[in-house]
Design an enzyme around this catalytic site. Structure first.
Site, short mmCIF file in Angstrom:
data_model
loop_
_atom_site.label_atom_id
_atom_site.label_comp_id
_atom_site.label_asym_id
_atom_site.label_seq_id
_atom_site.Cartn_x
_atom_site.Cartn_y
_atom_site.Cartn_z
N GLY A 1 -4.58 -4.16 -3.45
CA GLY A 1 -5.62 -3.13 -3.89
C GLY A 1 -4.66 -1.84 -4.47
O GLY A 1 -4.15 -1.40 -3.61
N HIS A 2 -4.75 -1.66 -5.82
CA HIS A 2 -3.81 -0.36 -6.38
C HIS A 2 -4.89 0.58 -6.60
O HIS A 2 -5.58 0.48 -7.49
CB HIS A 2 -2.89 -0.98 -7.45
CG HIS A 2 -1.96 -1.99 -7.13
ND1 HIS A 2 -1.21 -2.32 -7.76
CD2 HIS A 2 -1.54 -2.45 -5.86
CE1 HIS A 2 -0.36 -3.49 -7.16
NE2 HIS A 2 -0.58 -3.55 -5.84
N GLN B 1 2.16 -5.98 -3.31
CA GLN B 1 2.55 -6.16 -1.84
C GLN B 1 3.65 -5.16 -1.53
O GLN B 1 3.84 -4.25 -2.38
CB GLN B 1 2.77 -7.51 -1.43
CG GLN B 1 1.35 -8.49 -1.29
CD GLN B 1 0.72 -8.78 -2.65
OE1 GLN B 1 1.47 -9.52 -3.38
NE2 GLN B 1 -0.30 -8.46 -2.69
N LYS C 1 1.75 2.16 -5.13
CA LYS C 1 2.56 1.54 -6.23
C LYS C 1 1.32 1.98 -7.48
O LYS C 1 2.22 2.46 -8.92
CB LYS C 1 2.62 0.12 -6.29
CG LYS C 1 3.66 -0.32 -5.16
CD LYS C 1 3.74 -1.95 -4.95
CE LYS C 1 2.26 -2.49 -4.35
NZ LYS C 1 1.89 -2.00 -3.07
N ASP D 1 0.74 -0.94 -0.04
CA ASP D 1 -0.16 -0.13 0.01
C ASP D 1 0.84 1.11 0.04
O ASP D 1 0.28 2.28 0.50
CB ASP D 1 -1.12 0.13 1.08
CG ASP D 1 -1.96 -1.09 1.28
OD1 ASP D 1 -2.37 -1.60 -0.02
OD2 ASP D 1 -2.38 -1.60 2.23
P1 GDP Z 1 -0.66 0.39 -3.60
O1 GDP Z 1 -1.25 -0.83 -2.90
O2 GDP Z 1 0.88 0.54 -3.40
O3 GDP Z 1 -1.10 0.66 -4.83
O4 GDP Z 1 -1.40 1.38 -2.51
P2 GDP Z 1 -2.93 1.68 -2.24
O5 GDP Z 1 -3.69 2.27 -3.34
O6 GDP Z 1 -3.38 0.31 -1.63
O7 GDP Z 1 -2.86 2.63 -1.04
C1 GDP Z 1 -2.17 3.99 -1.22
C2 GDP Z 1 -3.54 5.01 -0.86
O8 GDP Z 1 -2.90 6.44 -0.55
C3 GDP Z 1 -4.37 5.05 -2.12
O9 GDP Z 1 -5.64 5.20 -1.33
C4 GDP Z 1 -4.15 6.47 -2.95
O10 GDP Z 1 -5.05 6.83 -3.51
C5 GDP Z 1 -3.28 7.07 -1.69
N1 GDP Z 1 -2.14 7.75 -2.28
C6 GDP Z 1 -1.14 7.73 -3.04
N2 GDP Z 1 -0.23 8.61 -3.04
C7 GDP Z 1 -0.68 9.52 -2.16
C8 GDP Z 1 -0.04 10.75 -1.82
O11 GDP Z 1 0.80 11.03 -2.10
N3 GDP Z 1 -0.87 11.46 -0.88
C9 GDP Z 1 -1.93 10.83 -0.32
N4 GDP Z 1 -2.56 12.06 0.69
N5 GDP Z 1 -2.59 9.73 -0.69
C10 GDP Z 1 -1.68 9.10 -1.65
P1 IMO Z 2 -0.75 -4.23 -2.07
O1 IMO Z 2 -0.31 -4.72 -3.50
C1 IMO Z 2 -0.92 -4.56 1.87
C2 IMO Z 2 -0.76 -8.47 4.04
C3 IMO Z 2 -2.19 -9.01 4.49
C4 IMO Z 2 -1.52 -10.09 5.43
C5 IMO Z 2 -0.62 -10.78 4.93
C6 IMO Z 2 -1.01 -12.05 3.84
O2 IMO Z 2 -2.25 -3.49 -2.23
O3 IMO Z 2 0.22 -3.39 -1.66
P2 IMO Z 2 -2.53 -12.74 1.96
O4 IMO Z 2 -3.93 -12.32 1.60
O5 IMO Z 2 -1.53 -12.34 1.08
O6 IMO Z 2 -2.28 -14.04 2.57
O7 IMO Z 2 -2.04 -11.97 3.31
O8 IMO Z 2 -0.28 -9.72 3.48
N1 IMO Z 2 -1.24 -7.94 2.31
C7 IMO Z 2 -1.15 -6.79 2.03
N2 IMO Z 2 -0.90 -5.79 2.76
N3 IMO Z 2 -1.02 -4.43 0.70
C8 IMO Z 2 -1.14 -5.59 0.04
O9 IMO Z 2 -1.23 -5.35 -1.33
C9 IMO Z 2 -1.27 -6.90 0.58
N4 IMO Z 2 -1.19 -7.86 0.19
C10 IMO Z 2 -1.31 -8.92 1.27
O10 IMO Z 2 -2.93 -7.98 5.08
O11 IMO Z 2 -0.97 -9.25 6.36
MG MG Z 3 -2.97 -1.68 -1.87
#
Ligand code: GDP
Ligand code: IMO
Ligand code: MG
Length: 422
Positions: free
Chosen positions: A40-41, A223, A16, A13
């Site tokens: 979840g991207h 991840q 990416k 998270d």
């Molecule tokens: P990913 O899994 O690495 O793609 O990241 P996620 O989408 O799960 O989580 C990142 C969260 O931070 C999302 O809700 C994005 O919209 C948000 N986000 C990304 N970059 C920024 C930033 O620079 N500032 C803020 N406030 N939110 C951001």
């Molecule tokens: P993105 O790509 C954050 C965490 C879960 C749990 C552990 C194992 O959005 O960054 P799993 O479902 O793989 O068996 O879970 O890894 N986890 C993540 N945490 N971002 C993710 O993906 C994750 N994918 C798995 O919360 O602790």
């Molecule tokens: Mg994510």
């Protein structure tokens, strides 16, 4: 031409998805190499927000092909929900989407096994997203798995039944109720029918051809490095290779085709699920990070644990991945802090160390912080790095000095536009 790899350096998270979307205009192909719908991207642009789980984050750009590599595990039900949601915005999205025949399928019983395993672990549960990731990769390495290419073969249903029987025996051993299986299976089989209409390819050959044609390829990780099956905080990890090496096995490309490794990290740290987190905050400051950063999971909605930036852990991730440039996300979340703490070392059994030790029991591993002045201003409207406040510039320099790799981008908000190149 070469492949660049983009991956997360913390516990996932990091942002990416946003950066892949921002960078896609510089690439011809975006290829996911591991993980599955546990990811979840999030992408935000033109006032619109979209969360992708299995589909690569370049899908909103008409110029790029998006490929789901052999290292990914796919739940066809979730995949089709994603495609349907996409089609409302991009009716032709599936025309630029390719899926590897060697990617493994997540069966409904894999999800049930994930739930049964977590339940049996009780307090020691991993905190899995319960998408069936662990059991699917177990079947892959156990040589029992069902792959996307199998759905085109005459033995598909027979092989499916054999695997499900095995899973039901395991569920019986767990004493886990699977009465809902027939209903789940019906949905899954319907999804498989729709899935057959998608473009299934021998992805490694496709990528080798693309390399010969000098196409520009970006490998998208899921991840984060600290959730890697080998180098993460085992056993509180996911079941795939989330590090740069995973791009080779997850796409079928050689190590010497990889050029740049883009490492994404948050200006602080978060983690969802169980496992060690040395800089975790349990006080109002942690709550402020969660609130300012809207730190709730994109896949499960769970509240993310929050803490200060951990430089020994970041350095470790940089080394394992051979990161060539860093990208710092969510700087704006620190806008209101007078002082920002950064962990530069740990106190481990009363000794100062600057690396992550094998055992990171919080009782014996304590972070040592340096405090840096905050910038105390709103970064979200900033459009040029030249106008960045001095305290932010110093924060960036401080990290670069400790980690030894340049930061090439700072993100100051979730939108595509809120991205500053340095
Ligand atoms: P990913 O899994 O690495 O793609 O990241 P996620 O989408 O799960 O989580 C990142 C969260 O931070 C999302 O809700 C994005 O919209 C948000 N986000 C990304 N970059 C920024 C930033 O620079 N500032 C803020 N406030 N939110 C951001
Ligand atoms: P993105 O790509 C954050 C965490 C879960 C749990 C552990 C194992 O959005 O960054 P799993 O479902 O793989 O068996 O879970 O890894 N986890 C993540 N945490 N971002 C993710 O993906 C994750 N994918 C798995 O919360 O602790
Ligand atoms: Mg994510």
């Amino acid at each position: 031409m070469n492949i660049d790899v983009l991956l997360g350096l913390q516990w996932g998270d990091e942002g990416k998805g946003k950066i892949v979307d921002v960078l896609t205009r510089d690439y011809d192909i975006i290829a996911r190499f591991q993980g599955g719908p546990n990811a979840g991207h999030t992408l935000e642009f033109e006032g619109f927000k979209h969360v992708l789980h299995t589909i690569p984050s370049g899908i909103f750009h008409k110029s790029a092909i998006n490929l789901v590599g052999n290292g990914v595990v796919i739940d066809p039900v979730i995949f089709l929900v994603e495609i349907d949601a996409l089609k409302k915005i991009e009716p032709k999205a599936s025309e630029r989407l390719l899926i590897s025949r060697k990617a493994h399928l997540i069966l409904p019983t894999h999800r049930l096994l994930d739930a049964a395993s977590e339940k049996a672990k009780g307090k020691l549960k991993i905190g899995s997203t319960l998408k069936g990731i662990g059991p699917t990769y177990m079947d892959k390495t156990g040589r029992n798995g069902l792959r996307v290419g199998d759905i085109e073969q005459p033995y598909f249903l027979e092989k499916y039944q054999q695997l499900v029987e095995k899973h039901c025996q395991l569920l019986d051993n767990y004493g886990f109720d699977y009465a809902e299986l027939p209903e789940l299976e019906k949905k899954w089989m319907d999804a498989i029918e729709a899935f057959r209409k998608l473009q299934l390819v021998d992805s490694e050959h496709y990528l080798h051809g693309a390399l010969r044609e000098n196409k520009r390829i970006l490998a998208e990780g899921a991840q984060g490095s600290l959730l890697d099956i080998d180098f993460g905080s085992y056993p509180f990890v996911t079941s795939s290779t989330t590090t740069a090496a995973g791009a080779c096995t997850g796409l079928g490309v050689a190590p010497n085709t990889i050029k740049n490794v883009l490492g994404i990290f948050k200006a602080y740290c978060t983690r969802v699920g169980s496992g060690p987190f040395p800089t975790e905050l349990f006080d109002d400051t942690g709550e402020m990070l969660r609130k300012n950063g809207n730190e709730f999971g994109s896949t499960t909605g769970r509240s993310r644990r929050c803490g200060w930036l951990d430089l020994p852990a970041l350095k470790y991730a940089v080394q394992i991945n051979g990161v060539t440039e860093l990208m710092m996300m969510k700087a704006d979340v620190l806008d209101t802090f007078d002082e920002i703490n950064v962990c530069t070392e740990y106190n481990y059994h009363n000794q100062r160390i600057d690396h992550l030790p094998y055992a990171s029991d919080p009782e014996f591993l304590k972070p040592e912080y340096e405090s840096l002045p905050g910038w105390n201003c709103d970064l979200t409207a900033l459009t040029n790095w030249k106008d960045a406040p001095e305290a932010l510039v110093n924060y960036v320099k401080f990290i670069e000095k400790h980690v030894g790799v340049p930061i090439s981008l700072v993100s100051v908000g979730p939108d595509r536009q809120q991205t500053l190149k340095i």
